[in-house]
Design a protein around this motif. Sequence first.
Motif, PDB file in Angstrom:
ATOM      1  N   PHE A   1       0.826  -1.206   0.000  1.00 35.14           N
ATOM      2  CA  PHE A   1       0.000   0.000   0.000  1.00 35.14           C
ATOM      3  C   PHE A   1       0.862   1.258   0.000  1.00 35.14           C
ATOM      4  N   ASN A   2       0.219   2.372  -0.303  1.00 34.44           N
ATOM      5  CA  ASN A   2       0.777   3.678   0.010  1.00 34.44           C
ATOM      6  C   ASN A   2       0.271   4.051   1.406  1.00 34.44           C
TER       7      ASN A   2
ATOM      8  N   HIS B   1      -5.907   1.458  -2.330  1.00 32.77           N
ATOM      9  CA  HIS B   1      -5.114   1.993  -1.214  1.00 32.77           C
ATOM     10  C   HIS B   1      -3.885   2.700  -1.789  1.00 32.77           C
ATOM     11  N   SER B   2      -4.180   3.620  -2.691  1.00 31.05           N
ATOM     12  CA  SER B   2      -3.152   4.215  -3.549  1.00 31.05           C
ATOM     13  C   SER B   2      -3.366   5.715  -3.666  1.00 31.05           C
ATOM     14  N   ASP B   3      -2.252   6.430  -3.724  1.00 32.36           N
ATOM     15  CA  ASP B   3      -2.289   7.870  -3.983  1.00 32.36           C
ATOM     16  C   ASP B   3      -1.761   8.169  -5.388  1.00 32.36           C
TER      17      ASP B   3
ATOM     18  N   ASN C   1     -12.909   5.008  -2.170  1.00 30.50           N
ATOM     19  CA  ASN C   1     -12.372   4.803  -0.824  1.00 30.50           C
ATOM     20  C   ASN C   1     -10.893   4.460  -0.863  1.00 30.50           C
ATOM     21  N   ALA C   2     -10.116   5.155  -0.019  1.00 30.98           N
ATOM     22  CA  ALA C   2      -8.680   4.904   0.134  1.00 30.98           C
ATOM     23  C   ALA C   2      -7.947   5.016  -1.197  1.00 30.98           C
TER      24      ALA C   2
ATOM     25  N   LEU D   1      -6.719   8.150  -9.075  1.00 36.40           N
ATOM     26  CA  LEU D   1      -7.150   6.786  -9.392  1.00 36.40           C
ATOM     27  C   LEU D   1      -8.639   6.734  -9.730  1.00 36.40           C
ATOM     28  N   VAL D   2      -9.432   7.599  -9.113  1.00 32.22           N
ATOM     29  CA  VAL D   2     -10.847   7.674  -9.477  1.00 32.22           C
ATOM     30  C   VAL D   2     -10.985   8.044 -10.951  1.00 32.22           C
TER      31      VAL D   2
END
Length: 363
Positions: free
Chosen positions: A124-125, A185-187, A209-210, A221-222
């Motif tokens: 994860f980030n 779970h990424s930026d 989410n996340a 990412l969205v």
Amino acid sequence: MVILAKRIFTGYEWLVDQQILVHQGRIHQIKPVEGELEGSGFICAGFIDLQVYGGCERLFSNHPTVDSIEKTFDEHHKTGTTQFQITLNCSPKETMWKAIDACKSYLSRGGKGLVGLHLEGPFFNPIRKGAHKEEFVQAPSVEFIKEIVDRAGDLPIYMTIAPEMFSEEALDYILKSPIMVSLGHSDASIEQANLALSKGAKRITHLFNAMSQWQSRALGLVGASFSSDAWTSIIVDGLHCDFRSVKLAKELKKHRLFLITDAVTHDISGPYLFDKKDGKFTNESGTLSGSALTMEQAVQNCVNEVGIDVEEAIRMATLYPAQVADLDQDLGTVEEGKRACLLYMSDDLKVQQVWLDGEPLMD
């Protein structure tokens, strides 16, 4: 065995006044009955949940055992889940190996419903860790990934990763491995996400989410999900996503959006402390931690709160997750030759009966 059905939604069409002939756990034939059947409701394929963490107060991340997997099936089949990926929160290596061994043992004993292990982490980030333990986040490497693949053997592994945390070599390696990779779970910037998608990543975990959000000058990412055909899961509980966001996501993603529960269970016996209050789970710091959702509720919410057609809501819980996890040759629709994993649902979308390979599971 014969199952009579006033209506069947196959995943593609409605059939009326039918009988389903089951032989050795599979649908041998679907054919009309003579005359008309009485009753209401309908038959559809069983739900497939690709992200569920436990059940009956046994969180798999705290207790990576056969018993935890059994308890997850025991709880969730009652609301229509016939197949599931047991999911492990971000965890140390030792816990990951125990989880793999537990899944293998469960399957070797003929355990019901399990179709794989979802490793949500540890790559994860930390910025987007959500309710996961930051001390369990680990750096990806070719050697680490190879060890996961070797230990898993023929156990299907689905893994949520932050692509921006990978070297080019490690990213290429995991995308060419048998692991089913999902981004989350990424930026990641949209450029980083698109690079992973262009290299072969096909999935994105729990939309909104996340993850890095869609902004005017940074799409994140969205934005990568909305501008690609990547399969994307979503938690339709009204807490993780406003129902209006789900509606917008459905309009943009169309048939590439599928349902997960992200369901946890009350368990404060290990490193992950999930406590249910006011209908939602939080950890010790008050962070929203998984959901209290069932697949039955997710389908109901899609229809009643989001305005999605019944047929499409069912596909989001059956056909689409089957396609996502390469299970659609056997599951996800009601067709001759496929496994007889079926639901009888009332017209108001409540599960009345569940069949697993033709075996009824409810009294």
